[in-house]
Design a protein around this motif. Sequence first.
Motif, mmCIF file in Angstrom:
data_model
loop_
_atom_site.group_PDB
_atom_site.id
_atom_site.type_symbol
_atom_site.label_atom_id
_atom_site.label_comp_id
_atom_site.label_asym_id
_atom_site.label_seq_id
_atom_site.Cartn_x
_atom_site.Cartn_y
_atom_site.Cartn_z
ATOM 1 N N ARG A 1 1.911 12.018 -0.827
ATOM 2 C CA ARG A 1 2.728 12.842 0.045
ATOM 3 C C ARG A 1 3.223 14.087 -0.698
ATOM 4 O O ARG A 1 3.221 14.152 -1.909
ATOM 5 C CB ARG A 1 3.933 12.045 0.565
ATOM 6 C CG ARG A 1 3.525 10.890 1.474
ATOM 7 C CD ARG A 1 4.733 10.160 1.999
ATOM 8 N NE ARG A 1 4.329 9.084 2.886
ATOM 9 C CZ ARG A 1 4.151 9.222 4.175
ATOM 10 N NH1 ARG A 1 4.343 10.394 4.732
ATOM 11 N NH2 ARG A 1 3.776 8.197 4.924
ATOM 12 N N GLY A 2 3.643 15.086 0.066
ATOM 13 C CA GLY A 2 4.235 16.273 -0.523
ATOM 14 C C GLY A 2 3.250 17.320 -0.964
ATOM 15 O O GLY A 2 3.614 18.285 -1.629
ATOM 16 N N SER B 1 -1.302 26.802 1.270
ATOM 17 C CA SER B 1 -2.598 27.057 0.651
ATOM 18 C C SER B 1 -3.687 26.121 1.163
ATOM 19 O O SER B 1 -4.857 26.323 0.871
ATOM 20 C CB SER B 1 -2.492 26.924 -0.871
ATOM 21 O OG SER B 1 -2.169 25.599 -1.228
ATOM 22 N N LEU B 2 -3.278 25.084 1.909
ATOM 23 C CA LEU B 2 -4.248 24.122 2.431
ATOM 24 C C LEU B 2 -4.416 24.317 3.934
ATOM 25 O O LEU B 2 -3.447 24.457 4.670
ATOM 26 C CB LEU B 2 -3.791 22.693 2.152
ATOM 27 C CG LEU B 2 -3.772 22.257 0.686
ATOM 28 C CD1 LEU B 2 -3.229 20.841 0.568
ATOM 29 C CD2 LEU B 2 -5.156 22.337 0.090
ATOM 30 N N PRO C 1 -6.319 16.611 9.599
ATOM 31 C CA PRO C 1 -5.297 17.045 10.560
ATOM 32 C C PRO C 1 -4.440 15.894 11.056
ATOM 33 O O PRO C 1 -4.929 14.804 11.337
ATOM 34 C CB PRO C 1 -6.138 17.642 11.698
ATOM 35 C CG PRO C 1 -7.505 17.052 11.543
ATOM 36 C CD PRO C 1 -7.689 16.856 10.079
ATOM 37 N N GLY C 2 -3.147 16.149 11.119
ATOM 38 C CA GLY C 2 -2.207 15.154 11.604
ATOM 39 C C GLY C 2 -1.830 14.099 10.591
ATOM 40 O O GLY C 2 -0.978 13.255 10.869
ATOM 41 N N VAL D 1 -9.960 22.354 -3.899
ATOM 42 C CA VAL D 1 -11.288 22.151 -3.339
ATOM 43 C C VAL D 1 -11.273 20.863 -2.519
ATOM 44 O O VAL D 1 -10.725 19.846 -2.961
ATOM 45 C CB VAL D 1 -12.351 22.042 -4.458
ATOM 46 C CG1 VAL D 1 -13.696 21.618 -3.892
ATOM 47 C CG2 VAL D 1 -12.487 23.382 -5.176
ATOM 48 N N VAL D 2 -11.847 20.915 -1.341
ATOM 49 C CA VAL D 2 -11.995 19.713 -0.519
ATOM 50 C C VAL D 2 -13.298 19.042 -0.927
ATOM 51 O O VAL D 2 -14.370 19.656 -0.840
ATOM 52 C CB VAL D 2 -12.014 20.052 0.978
ATOM 53 C CG1 VAL D 2 -12.228 18.781 1.800
ATOM 54 C CG2 VAL D 2 -10.730 20.739 1.390
ATOM 55 N N ALA D 3 -13.227 17.822 -1.391
ATOM 56 C CA ALA D 3 -14.411 17.090 -1.854
ATOM 57 C C ALA D 3 -14.739 15.971 -0.882
ATOM 58 O O ALA D 3 -13.845 15.277 -0.390
ATOM 59 C CB ALA D 3 -14.159 16.514 -3.247
#
Length: 478
Positions: free
Chosen positions: A2-3, A8-9, A15-16, A41-43
């Motif tokens: 969390r947090g 930036s994201l 989502p959600g 980076v989304v991996a």
Amino acid sequence: MRGLRSSSLSALVAPGNPTLGVMLPYTPLHHILMRELGFPVVATSGNRAGEPICTDEREALTRLGGLADVFLVHNRPITRHADDSIARVILGKTQILRRARGYAPLPILLDVDAPPMIAAGAHLKNTAAVAAGRRVFISQHIGDMDTPEAYDAYTRVIQDFQDLYNLQPERVVHDLHPDYRSTQYARGLGLPALGVQHHYAHVLACMAEHKLVAPVLGVAWDGTGLGTDGTIWGGEFLLVDEHSFTRFAHLQTFRLPGGEQAVREPRRSALGLLYALYGDAAFDMTNLAPLLAFSENERHVLRRALEKGVNAPVTSSAGRLFDAVAALLGLAQTSSFEGEAAMLLEFAAEGGDADKCYPWSITSITGDIYTPGRIISLKPATEAILKDMAANVPVRDLAARFHNTLTDMIVGVARAAGVEQVALSGGCFQSRRLLERTATALEGAGFCPVWHQQAPTNDGGIALGQIAAALREAPLCV
């Protein structure tokens, strides 16, 4: 974790979901890339939905060519596919949700020697396992067994295990469901084959991890598992003795109109629940969100399915109950992935009523709630939810009260069972809210709750439970 939500994201990343997973770099290439990029980076894994990870660039170009713009390749061959593991901390203890890189195939130790055997695992979130002596080696996460690619990966993993450990299996253990690819594979090996009830395997896996000795009350809550009566179980309280188990109690059953389609459309589970409680009057409750989502033609077809019991299997599934309540509250009429509705319901409960429960009751075929065969009626809680909805109670309070009620049910059944040790297993206990509140409440009531820490609480832990069942004096086998 969390947090981590910030400007930036992108909002399109999970989502959600208020929680994000963080992957630690485990190769030099990760460090080099992140040093050069300097931004998050989304991996994700290199595979299509329902297929195993690609292990070679030629395969990747063929299978992922329409998805990726650029491929970064190297000259180090990949021998075995392995997803990234997923783990988190629950009440100060590790909980593994996906057991793969870094964990598999580290063994889980048994209290007794096991003959050489293979455990075929389940159909969803599959892992296979082999036993040799006191060690059980659980494979890396293989995934759902719906595609030829997944099945090929599955058979390679089992063969690799036999080669790696020089194993000559004497028997194979599998799920009771005859249509599972894992069951069909097991029965085709030509070895003595044992079928183990799905939720019994869930509980035994948890017991094996913690070296629990019977008696144990197992709470096995998930989406689907074939029961010994031919119906779909999933909201089970199993009293495990030193030999086998008794179905001590279970959630009230309802039908799933459309069968498997109900898993993808929580509104169908909601309709099935209302029909079980109110009969044909459920179709006149036009103020409820799920009914507003059906066309007149759909309502006609679903009414016939429920009336005739055609393509509308009976279930006691806690997972489908989560779906039904999420649909009633307007959170999810359809799902794009497994567990989405339950996740939205959990997230909606944040900041909601911390203490209030809905009413619930236990009935018994014998009239004595202290003998096996108890059924937990869903009608009192459902009526209270509908009443709160009509009174415009905030959704966060409705969702929180529902979770509180589930915890209260578990503690109530534990009191009726009178067994100190309570094992919590099944995919529903991937809900942090449900698991933390239930474990805390059980401890407060004088019970000793345990949950999975070495094997996944979802079906990724089934193979371990199948091996544990095969070692019992009277495992439930067919």
